[in-house]
Design a protein around this motif. Structure first.
Motif, PDB file in Angstrom:
ATOM      1  N   GLY A   1       6.921   9.965  -5.740  1.00  0.00           N
ATOM      2  CA  GLY A   1       5.551  10.341  -5.399  1.00  0.00           C
ATOM      3  C   GLY A   1       4.716   9.271  -4.721  1.00  0.00           C
ATOM      4  N   CYS A   2       5.382   8.233  -4.158  1.00  0.00           N
ATOM      5  CA  CYS A   2       4.630   7.172  -3.468  1.00  0.00           C
ATOM      6  C   CYS A   2       3.915   7.715  -2.221  1.00  0.00           C
ATOM      7  CB  CYS A   2       5.559   6.051  -3.034  1.00  0.00           C
ATOM      8  SG  CYS A   2       6.140   5.006  -4.366  1.00  0.00           S
ATOM      9  N   PHE A   3       2.832   7.041  -1.852  1.00  0.00           N
ATOM     10  CA  PHE A   3       2.076   7.328  -0.630  1.00  0.00           C
ATOM     11  C   PHE A   3       3.032   7.413   0.566  1.00  0.00           C
ATOM     12  CE2 PHE A   3      -1.396   5.391   2.300  1.00  0.00           C
ATOM     13  CZ  PHE A   3      -1.896   6.644   2.615  1.00  0.00           C
TER      14      PHE A   3
ATOM     15  N   VAL B   1       0.801  -1.214   0.000  1.00  0.00           N
ATOM     16  CA  VAL B   1       0.000   0.000   0.000  1.00  0.00           C
ATOM     17  C   VAL B   1       0.844   1.278   0.000  1.00  0.00           C
ATOM     18  CG1 VAL B   1      -0.293  -0.108   2.502  1.00  0.00           C
ATOM     19  CG2 VAL B   1      -1.948   1.120   1.135  1.00  0.00           C
ATOM     20  N   GLY B   2       2.023   1.220   0.585  1.00  0.00           N
ATOM     21  CA  GLY B   2       2.873   2.411   0.666  1.00  0.00           C
ATOM     22  C   GLY B   2       3.427   2.849  -0.682  1.00  0.00           C
ATOM     23  N   HIS B   3       3.362   1.966  -1.667  1.00  0.00           N
ATOM     24  CA  HIS B   3       4.015   2.256  -2.944  1.00  0.00           C
ATOM     25  C   HIS B   3       3.054   2.467  -4.100  1.00  0.00           C
ATOM     26  CE1 HIS B   3       7.703   1.920  -0.819  1.00  0.00           C
ATOM     27  NE2 HIS B   3       7.227   0.821  -0.275  1.00  0.00           N
ATOM     28  N   MET B   4       1.877   2.991  -3.778  1.00  0.00           N
ATOM     29  CA  MET B   4       1.042   3.525  -4.861  1.00  0.00           C
ATOM     30  C   MET B   4       1.403   5.009  -4.976  1.00  0.00           C
ATOM     31  SD  MET B   4      -2.701   4.033  -3.234  1.00  0.00           S
ATOM     32  CE  MET B   4      -2.853   4.455  -1.507  1.00  0.00           C
TER      33      MET B   4
ATOM     34  N   LYS C   1      11.069  11.548  -4.116  1.00  0.00           N
ATOM     35  CA  LYS C   1      11.663  10.232  -4.358  1.00  0.00           C
ATOM     36  C   LYS C   1      11.372   9.300  -3.172  1.00  0.00           C
ATOM     37  CE  LYS C   1      15.049   7.902  -6.716  1.00  0.00           C
ATOM     38  NZ  LYS C   1      16.012   7.952  -7.768  1.00  0.00           N
ATOM     39  N   CYS C   2      10.982   8.071  -3.507  1.00  0.00           N
ATOM     40  CA  CYS C   2      10.656   7.083  -2.477  1.00  0.00           C
ATOM     41  C   CYS C   2      11.818   6.101  -2.326  1.00  0.00           C
ATOM     42  CB  CYS C   2       9.384   6.344  -2.891  1.00  0.00           C
ATOM     43  SG  CYS C   2       8.860   5.076  -1.726  1.00  0.00           S
ATOM     44  N   THR C   3      11.846   5.383  -1.204  1.00  0.00           N
ATOM     45  CA  THR C   3      12.906   4.393  -0.970  1.00  0.00           C
ATOM     46  C   THR C   3      12.862   3.273  -2.012  1.00  0.00           C
ATOM     47  OG1 THR C   3      11.402   3.290   0.538  1.00  0.00           O
ATOM     48  CG2 THR C   3      13.035   4.728   1.527  1.00  0.00           C
ATOM     49  N   CYS C   4      11.705   3.078  -2.661  1.00  0.00           N
ATOM     50  CA  CYS C   4      11.558   1.991  -3.633  1.00  0.00           C
ATOM     51  C   CYS C   4      12.103   2.366  -5.008  1.00  0.00           C
ATOM     52  CB  CYS C   4      10.095   1.565  -3.752  1.00  0.00           C
ATOM     53  SG  CYS C   4       9.069   2.721  -4.690  1.00  0.00           S
ATOM     54  N   GLY C   5      12.441   3.635  -5.197  1.00  0.00           N
ATOM     55  CA  GLY C   5      13.003   4.051  -6.478  1.00  0.00           C
ATOM     56  C   GLY C   5      12.057   4.902  -7.319  1.00  0.00           C
TER      57      GLY C   5
HETATM   58 ZN   LIG Z   1       7.647   3.659  -3.191  1.00  0.00          ZN
END
Ligand SMILES: [Zn+2]
Length: 312
Positions: A175-177, A157-160, A168-172
């Motif tokens: 704009g992720c949640f 859910v954190g990566h929508m 920038k998100c930790t997943c790359g």
């Molecule tokens: Zn993410």
């Protein structure tokens, strides 16, 4: 009454408990994970921990919540960065060591199941659980069952993305949640706002030390009437509401359960959040309402959810 073992593996400690069918923790224990050693040594320690917990008791089996990518259909940990594990057949290994039936799932999904069955989600069949901590984790229970996606890889859910081209998100991705609704994001935005307003009460609250800013700083100073803190909180709730409305539009859950450190704000968070979500969700205020509630099990959610994997 039937009894089960629930295990919650973390990067620092492994919590386990003997749990009754109605979700009561009968006894519990915590051991250090020491994750840098071979996984087989960790599994042996868990087996010894379980042997002590079940002494003199008949148990139905063992449920385990584990951080990382977990294929729950095979009880296989594909990858866990917290534990330094790759390709660990955890259910098989623990089954051999204990002689019991073992089921394994992702730890956030286990917590979602725990809250749904024994916590704030009791009485609902469809719930979403969102933890607002270092990251944004969570899980979904659909028609009473855990929803994990194919091979347990879904429910991230954190990566929508809620803002294309955003932070920038930790997943790359950008704009992720998680990059807007985690405690980490709130702290970042609090610090930014403080640097732009040297007269904010937030400076006094942290004794002039930016390193002391945490997830409470903006909330507590907003309550005390600080305008800049209020803006930080409003902005945070705005993004949180966008993400939750997206979740509701897909799952139309009966309740969204909020956990993690920020959920300690209680109604100060949930009341404005509910108002915003009501306006944003598909169908608007006239459509079926999803309640926003605060998680009630704290650190026990993972253990109880894991134990309940065997309760079907
Ligand atoms: Zn993410």
């Amino acid at each position: 009454m039937k009894k089960y073992i629930g295990v919650d593996i973390g990067g620092t400690t492994i919590k386990a408990a003997l749990v009754s069918h109605d979700g009561e923790i009968i006894r519990r224990s915590t051991i250090p994970t020491k994750p840098t050693r071979p996984y087989s040594e960790v599994a042996e320690d868990i087996a010894a921990q379980i042997a002590k917990l079940k002494e003199g008791e008949e148990v139905e089996g063992i449920g385990v919540g584990c951080p990382g990518i977990v294929d729950s259909s095979r009880g296989y940990v594909e990858y866990s960065c917290n534990l330094y594990w790759t390709g660990v057949p955890l259910a098989e290994e623990l089954g051999k060591l204990t002689g019991l039936k073992v089921r394994v799932c992702n730890d956030a999904n286990a917590a979602a199941l725990g809250e749904a069955r024994f916590g704030a989600g009791m009485g609902f069949t469809d719930t979403a659980f969102i933890t607002l901590g270092t990251g944004v984790g969570g899980g979904f229970v659909v028609d009473g069952k855990m929803f994990e996606g194919y091979r347990g890889l879904g429910a991230e859910v954190g990566h929508m993305v809620i803002r294309t081209g955003g932070v920038k998100c930790t997943c790359g991705r950008r704009g992720c949640f998680e990059a807007y609704a985690s405690a980490t994001a709130l702290i970042r935005d609090t610090e930014f706002a403080m640097k732009n307003d040297l007269n904010s009460k937030m400076w006094e609250f942290v004794g002039g030390d930016l390193n002391k800013v945490d997830g409470r700083t903006s909330f507590e100073c907003a309550k005390a009437g600080d305008v800049t803190a209020r803006e930080v909180v409003d902005n945070y709730i705005k993004y949180l509401a966008e993400g939750i409305a997206n979740i509701i539009n897909i799952f139309r859950c009966q309740a969204v359960i909020i956990g993690g450190g920020i959920s300690a704000q209680g109604e100060y968070l949930t009341v404005p959040l509910q108002r915003k979500v009501d306006a944003l969700r598909y169908g608007g205020e006239d459509s079926l309402r999803t309640e926003i509630v605060v998680a009630s099990l704290g650190n026990n959610a993972g253990i109880l959810g894991a134990a309940s994997l065997l309760m079907e």
